[in-house]
Scaffold this motif. Sequence first.
Motif, PDB file in Angstrom:
ATOM      1  N   PRO A 381       0.804  -1.227   0.000  1.00  0.00           N
ATOM      2  CA  PRO A 381       0.000   0.000   0.000  1.00  0.00           C
ATOM      3  C   PRO A 381       0.836   1.275   0.000  1.00  0.00           C
ATOM      4  N   THR A 382       0.272   2.292  -0.625  1.00  0.00           N
ATOM      5  CA  THR A 382       0.794   3.657  -0.514  1.00  0.00           C
ATOM      6  C   THR A 382      -0.256   4.580   0.099  1.00  0.00           C
ATOM      7  N   ALA A 383      -1.406   4.005   0.452  1.00  0.00           N
ATOM      8  CA  ALA A 383      -2.503   4.775   1.037  1.00  0.00           C
ATOM      9  C   ALA A 383      -3.385   3.831   1.835  1.00  0.00           C
ATOM     10  N   LEU A 384      -4.157   4.396   2.722  1.00  0.00           N
ATOM     11  CA  LEU A 384      -5.176   3.635   3.426  1.00  0.00           C
ATOM     12  C   LEU A 384      -6.433   3.615   2.565  1.00  0.00           C
ATOM     13  N   ASN A 385      -6.752   2.465   2.015  1.00  0.00           N
ATOM     14  CA  ASN A 385      -7.992   2.270   1.269  1.00  0.00           C
ATOM     15  C   ASN A 385      -8.867   1.308   2.045  1.00  0.00           C
ATOM     16  N   THR A 386     -10.077   1.725   2.338  1.00  0.00           N
ATOM     17  CA  THR A 386     -11.018   0.859   3.049  1.00  0.00           C
ATOM     18  C   THR A 386     -12.369   0.898   2.359  1.00  0.00           C
ATOM     19  N   GLY A 387     -13.260   0.044   2.799  1.00  0.00           N
ATOM     20  CA  GLY A 387     -14.622   0.042   2.276  1.00  0.00           C
ATOM     21  C   GLY A 387     -15.582   0.818   3.134  1.00  0.00           C
ATOM     22  N   ASP A 388     -15.085   1.504   4.155  1.00  0.00           N
ATOM     23  CA  ASP A 388     -15.944   2.173   5.133  1.00  0.00           C
ATOM     24  C   ASP A 388     -15.886   3.688   4.993  1.00  0.00           C
ATOM     25  N   ASN A 389     -16.992   4.326   5.311  1.00  0.00           N
ATOM     26  CA  ASN A 389     -17.046   5.781   5.414  1.00  0.00           C
ATOM     27  C   ASN A 389     -18.331   6.152   6.127  1.00  0.00           C
ATOM     28  N   THR A 390     -18.456   7.416   6.457  1.00  0.00           N
ATOM     29  CA  THR A 390     -19.664   7.945   7.081  1.00  0.00           C
ATOM     30  C   THR A 390     -20.032   9.248   6.386  1.00  0.00           C
ATOM     31  N   GLY A 391     -21.209   9.773   6.706  1.00  0.00           N
ATOM     32  CA  GLY A 391     -21.617  11.054   6.147  1.00  0.00           C
ATOM     33  C   GLY A 391     -22.934  10.956   5.419  1.00  0.00           C
ATOM     34  N   PHE A 398     -18.800   4.618  -0.395  1.00  0.00           N
ATOM     35  CA  PHE A 398     -17.662   5.095  -1.171  1.00  0.00           C
ATOM     36  C   PHE A 398     -16.311   4.616  -0.646  1.00  0.00           C
ATOM     37  N   GLY A 399     -16.268   4.106   0.580  1.00  0.00           N
ATOM     38  CA  GLY A 399     -14.983   3.766   1.143  1.00  0.00           C
ATOM     39  C   GLY A 399     -14.139   4.999   1.389  1.00  0.00           C
ATOM     40  N   THR A 400     -12.876   4.781   1.722  1.00  0.00           N
ATOM     41  CA  THR A 400     -11.976   5.899   2.001  1.00  0.00           C
ATOM     42  C   THR A 400     -10.672   5.727   1.242  1.00  0.00           C
ATOM     43  N   HIS A 401     -10.012   6.855   1.033  1.00  0.00           N
ATOM     44  CA  HIS A 401      -8.677   6.859   0.422  1.00  0.00           C
ATOM     45  C   HIS A 401      -7.877   7.966   1.095  1.00  0.00           C
ATOM     46  N   GLN A 402      -6.874   7.556   1.857  1.00  0.00           N
ATOM     47  CA  GLN A 402      -6.033   8.514   2.570  1.00  0.00           C
ATOM     48  C   GLN A 402      -4.570   8.168   2.306  1.00  0.00           C
ATOM     49  N   PRO A 403      -3.887   8.941   1.447  1.00  0.00           N
ATOM     50  CA  PRO A 403      -2.480   8.654   1.125  1.00  0.00           C
ATOM     51  C   PRO A 403      -1.601   8.709   2.373  1.00  0.00           C
ATOM     52  N   PHE A 404      -0.623   7.814   2.433  1.00  0.00           N
ATOM     53  CA  PHE A 404       0.320   7.823   3.541  1.00  0.00           C
ATOM     54  C   PHE A 404       1.239   9.041   3.425  1.00  0.00           C
ATOM     55  N   ASP A 405       1.705   9.513   4.571  1.00  0.00           N
ATOM     56  CA  ASP A 405       2.652  10.628   4.542  1.00  0.00           C
ATOM     57  C   ASP A 405       4.035  10.124   4.149  1.00  0.00           C
ATOM     58  N   ALA A 406       4.931  11.065   3.895  1.00  0.00           N
ATOM     59  CA  ALA A 406       6.267  10.718   3.395  1.00  0.00           C
ATOM     60  C   ALA A 406       7.025   9.830   4.365  1.00  0.00           C
ATOM     61  N   ALA A 407       6.863  10.090   5.654  1.00  0.00           N
ATOM     62  CA  ALA A 407       7.587   9.289   6.646  1.00  0.00           C
ATOM     63  C   ALA A 407       7.144   7.830   6.599  1.00  0.00           C
ATOM     64  N   THR A 408       5.857   7.606   6.456  1.00  0.00           N
ATOM     65  CA  THR A 408       5.348   6.226   6.379  1.00  0.00           C
ATOM     66  C   THR A 408       5.833   5.542   5.109  1.00  0.00           C
ATOM     67  N   LEU A 409       5.802   6.252   3.992  1.00  0.00           N
ATOM     68  CA  LEU A 409       6.269   5.671   2.736  1.00  0.00           C
ATOM     69  C   LEU A 409       7.755   5.341   2.805  1.00  0.00           C
TER      70      LEU A 409
END
Length: 447
Positions: A381-391, A398-409
Motif C-alpha cells: 500500500p501507498t494509502a489507506l484504502n477501506t470500504g468504510d465511510n460515514t456522512g 464510497f470507502g476511504t482513500h487517505q495517502p500515507f505521509d512521506a515518513a510512512t512511505l
Amino acid sequence: MAPYASARLAVAVTMVLGLVAAAGPAGAAEPGRTPLGRATVSGPLPGTVPGDPRSPDVRDTYPFFSTTDDLAAVGYVEQEFVVSGAADAYDTAGNQVATGVPFRTRVVVRRPVHQVRFSGTALVEWQNVTAGYDLDALWDADAITRAGHAWIGVSAQRVGVDQLRGWSPARYGDLDVTGGGRFTADELSYDIYAQAAAAVTEGPAMGGLRVRTTLAVGASQSAGRMTVYYQSILPKVAPVFDGYAFIVGTAPTRAGAEPVFQVLSETDVRTPQRPADTDGFRRWEVAGAAHSGWRGQQYRAPISVRDLGAAPQYTCGSPPFSRVPLDHVVAAAYEHLVRWVRRGTPPPVAPPLLFNADGTKTRDALGLAAGGIRLSQVSVPTALNTGDNTGETFCRLFGTHQPFDAATLDRLYPHRTGYLAKVVLADLANVRAGYLLPADAWQNLTG
C-alpha cells in the motif's frame, strides 16, 4: 403527442428490425416452466452525442448516459433499441400476479463491429436505478473491449424509465414498464429483463454477431432484483442466461443449473457469516475495495454534467472513494464465469475477509482489512484504502482513500525499486491465483 409520433416515425424510417426472439436454447420451455414471451426489437434509434435531449425531433437527441469512451478506436459501436412485447408480472416472492401485460422499454448495446473481434459473450446488465436514473454500473470499457465481449444494458424498472421519459420526451416518451400504471412496484421487470436479453442476443440488433454465452450481470440494487429472479422466478420460467454475476449485492441461496458468481467489496461484507462455495456458487471478497469506488466516479462525472447538469457532490466523514480497483477482480470473475459455463471449470476459491470476535473487521497496523483478495494496492500500500465511510446519502458506499505521509512511505519502501518489485510479485501472485488478469497487472505498473 407530436414528439412521440415523430419518434416512432423516425425509428421506422431509420430501421425497423421487427425482430421476434427466435426459438432456441434461450427461452426454450421445459415441462412445468412458462415459455418466454417473444419481444420485438426496433431500431437503432437515430441520434448521437452531441445533441439536445429536449428537441422534438428524435434525430437531434441521443441515448441517455451515452458513453464517452472512444468505441470506434477499438472497433466497437454503441446503439440504442426499443424492445416491446407482453410480460408476465411477479411479486418479490415469485408469485405470478398477471400475464401478458404490454411493455415498451429501451436497451443500449455496445458491441464489436465485426465478428472477428467478438468473444461470443454478451454481458446483459440490469441497469441500476438507485440514484433515480439508469446507471451502467458495470460498464468497463477497458476490460470489456479488451476481451471482445458485448455489453447490453436493459432498462427494466419504473424509476429509470420514468426519468428517461422526462429527460427526452421525443426519444423516450412512449416507454412504459408499468402496464399503464397498473404495476408500479416493478412486477414486470423480471420478465422484461429476460425477454429483452433473448430478443437482442438472438437477432439483428447484434449486427450479425453470433452470441455463444449470455451472462446476466447486475450491481447492488440490480443484483437484488436478479436475486429475486434467480431465487423465486427462474425455477418457474424458461431459462435465458447461461450464468449469473452478482456484483456488490446479494446473491441467491438456491442451487440452480446456472452457475452463480458473487463479487463483493469490503463495504458489502458486514458479517463473518457467509454461504459456502459449492460446485455452482462462488463468492469473492476484495479487501480495501468500496461498493462505489474512485474509478466509477471519475468515469461518470463528465457524463453526469452533460446529461444531468452537474456531477453529484458529497461531504463524507473521511476522504471518499477507495482506489482499490474492484473492476479488475470483476473482469477476472467474468472470464472464470465464461469458462465455468462453457467447460464446466469452476473458478478458484478465495480467502474471506477476517473478523474479530466482537464482529468487527480485522485490520493490520496500517488500518487495512485482513483476509480477502488482496490486490497490490492493499498488499503493497501507498494509502489507506477501506470500504468504510460515514456522512451524507451515499457516503457509506464510497470507502476511504487517505495517502500515507512521506515518513510512512519511507519506512515501508526505503527504495523505489524495492517497492516496484513488491508490486510485481503481488500482482503475479494474484494472476497465478486467478484473481487478476495479466493486462490489469500491467496497468498497475503503467497506469
